[in-house]
Design a protein around this motif. Sequence first.
Motif, short mmCIF file in Angstrom:
data_model
loop_
_atom_site.label_atom_id
_atom_site.label_comp_id
_atom_site.label_asym_id
_atom_site.label_seq_id
_atom_site.Cartn_x
_atom_site.Cartn_y
_atom_site.Cartn_z
N VAL A 121 -13.01 -12.29 -16.22
CA VAL A 121 -11.70 -13.20 -16.52
C VAL A 121 -12.04 -14.36 -15.68
N VAL A 122 -11.72 -15.62 -16.36
CA VAL A 122 -11.88 -17.08 -15.53
C VAL A 122 -10.36 -17.53 -15.39
N GLY A 123 -9.81 -17.22 -14.22
CA GLY A 123 -8.58 -17.44 -13.68
C GLY A 123 -7.48 -16.39 -13.36
N GLY A 124 -7.08 -16.53 -12.26
CA GLY A 124 -6.11 -15.41 -11.70
C GLY A 124 -4.82 -15.68 -11.44
N GLY A 125 -4.13 -16.29 -12.75
CA GLY A 125 -2.85 -16.42 -12.91
C GLY A 125 -2.17 -14.94 -13.53
N VAL A 126 -0.98 -15.04 -13.96
CA VAL A 126 -0.34 -13.94 -14.60
C VAL A 126 -1.10 -13.46 -15.40
N ILE A 127 -1.61 -14.47 -16.40
CA ILE A 127 -2.29 -13.88 -17.53
C ILE A 127 -3.61 -13.42 -17.32
N GLY A 128 -4.47 -13.95 -16.64
CA GLY A 128 -5.79 -13.54 -16.37
C GLY A 128 -5.63 -12.30 -15.60
N LEU A 129 -4.86 -12.00 -14.59
CA LEU A 129 -4.80 -10.81 -13.98
C LEU A 129 -4.25 -9.59 -14.65
N SER A 130 -3.22 -10.01 -15.50
CA SER A 130 -2.98 -8.99 -16.44
C SER A 130 -3.97 -8.35 -17.26
N VAL A 131 -4.74 -9.27 -17.90
CA VAL A 131 -5.85 -8.96 -18.74
C VAL A 131 -6.90 -7.91 -17.84
N ALA A 132 -7.24 -8.36 -16.72
CA ALA A 132 -8.14 -7.75 -15.93
C ALA A 132 -7.57 -6.53 -15.49
N TRP A 133 -6.27 -6.34 -15.04
CA TRP A 133 -5.63 -5.02 -14.60
C TRP A 133 -5.67 -3.87 -15.71
N ARG A 134 -5.46 -4.54 -16.87
CA ARG A 134 -5.32 -3.49 -18.11
C ARG A 134 -6.61 -2.98 -18.33
N ALA A 135 -7.63 -3.91 -18.47
CA ALA A 135 -9.28 -3.57 -18.69
C ALA A 135 -9.62 -2.72 -17.59
N ALA A 136 -9.36 -2.90 -16.29
CA ALA A 136 -9.76 -1.97 -15.30
C ALA A 136 -9.06 -0.65 -15.34
N ARG A 137 -7.96 -0.56 -15.85
CA ARG A 137 -7.35 0.53 -16.05
C ARG A 137 -7.94 1.49 -17.26
N ARG A 138 -8.50 0.84 -17.99
CA ARG A 138 -9.20 1.42 -19.04
C ARG A 138 -10.64 1.84 -18.72
N GLY A 139 -10.89 1.50 -17.54
CA GLY A 139 -12.14 2.01 -17.07
C GLY A 139 -13.22 0.81 -17.25
N ALA B 247 -12.59 -14.62 -11.58
CA ALA B 247 -13.06 -15.71 -10.77
C ALA B 247 -11.90 -16.71 -10.74
N ASP B 248 -11.64 -16.83 -9.55
CA ASP B 248 -10.52 -17.76 -9.13
C ASP B 248 -10.48 -18.35 -7.81
N PRO B 249 -10.75 -19.57 -7.24
CA PRO B 249 -10.84 -19.93 -6.14
C PRO B 249 -9.37 -19.54 -5.51
N ALA B 250 -8.25 -19.86 -6.07
CA ALA B 250 -6.85 -19.45 -5.41
C ALA B 250 -6.11 -18.78 -6.40
N PRO B 251 -6.25 -17.57 -6.57
CA PRO B 251 -5.59 -16.65 -7.27
C PRO B 251 -4.06 -16.87 -7.19
N ALA B 252 -3.24 -16.60 -8.28
CA ALA B 252 -1.66 -16.73 -7.98
C ALA B 252 -0.98 -17.72 -7.46
N SER B 253 -1.76 -18.93 -7.63
CA SER B 253 -1.15 -20.16 -6.94
C SER B 253 -0.73 -21.19 -7.83
N GLY B 254 -1.05 -21.18 -9.36
CA GLY B 254 -0.65 -22.18 -9.95
C GLY B 254 0.63 -22.01 -10.65
N ALA B 255 0.87 -22.04 -12.11
CA ALA B 255 2.17 -21.89 -12.72
C ALA B 255 2.71 -20.57 -12.53
N SER B 256 2.03 -19.30 -12.17
CA SER B 256 2.63 -18.35 -11.95
C SER B 256 3.31 -18.29 -10.76
#
Length: 376
Positions: free
Chosen positions: A12-30, A36-45
């Motif tokens: 996932v390119v982008g570590g805001g609430v959307i990117g991290l949600s997609v990544a978490w659910r994907a990791a949860r599925r194995g 990739a994000d230089p400053a995750p959770a620091s933008g609009a989220s």
Amino acid sequence: MEDHPGGFDLLVVGGGVIGLSVAWRAARRGLRTAVADPAPASGASHAAAGMLAPVSEVTYTEEPLLRLGLASLSRWPSFAAELAADGGLDVDYRADGTLDVAFGSDDLAALEELAVFAGGLGLPAEHLTGRECRRLEPMLAPSVRGGLLAGGDAWVDPRKVTAGLLTALERLGGVLARSRVTGLETSAGAVTGVRLACGTTLGAHRVVLAAGAWSGTVDGFPPEALPPVRPVKGQIVRLRSPAPLLRRCVRGVVHGSSVYLVPRGDGELVVGATQEEMGFDTRVTAGGLWELLRDARELVPGVTELELADVVAGLRPGTPDNLPLIGPTNVPGLFLATGHHRGGVLLAPLTAALCLGEADGDLSAICSPLRFQEHR
Ligand code: GLY
């Protein structure tokens, strides 16, 4: 950064609430997952108030957006509970509704129309007199003449959501690359990974571009695949009181613009938000702060007694038709999860489900990025 010889199933390119949600659910599925994000959770989220308010946030003519919002809202209780289990953090999910208030006859008429529209769809929306509004929320201004209680609306604390998502992702073996993406790697036209500013290349079968307002400007991606998103600036204020001033979200139209107040259990009151078409400008301005406090005081005069805790500006990713862009692009292996405009936090659970093929095909068609790509 460690070597990842087999590459990732999903990056996932982008570590805001959307990117991290997609990544978490994907990791949860194995799935082998990276963000990739230089400053995750620091933008609009980081700026967002966290309203999960499909009924009161959406203009009543925007039925497709309302459908997306309702579908995502219904996923929030289990999303929040599973996130609390995986991320070890309660995200303050509360479902006490939004009270939309009116001061004049125009506002009352607009609420009446919204009530009819919501009622027609079987959504909870109760019309209240000014006195009934003040019975629910005693701190409301005496000049409030009526309101609409959207009882199905809820809210969360987005800063806790992203903190929980980062922990959950790490616990499930997901990788966080704190670096800027500088290019998309392809072979025979299909995605094989991304290049990072730190010099590394990460292999991936699928890349999800979830860079919010910056999604249209990522370096080294095929220009025809970049989404038509634009930044819509929102300034937002956090106030602090020893005890909560309100029990539920309150909103209203003051001086022609909409203002909302979101209470947290610890006494924080979030007041938002301006809507400004200023490009990539994240300055907090005296005018923005003044406007928010002036309008919030009209709704709840007591806000002027509260301590000023924080003022930030975030950039919402707006799209030409106000609908998000979620799903495959015309580049094999490249997906989008962006363009959520005012609804990023609300739409996070549905977005993750759509990216992982777990949601209704009708909803997926509404969000398809191909609607802007077919004619390019
Ligand atoms: N969802 C509220 C806002 O964007 O201001």
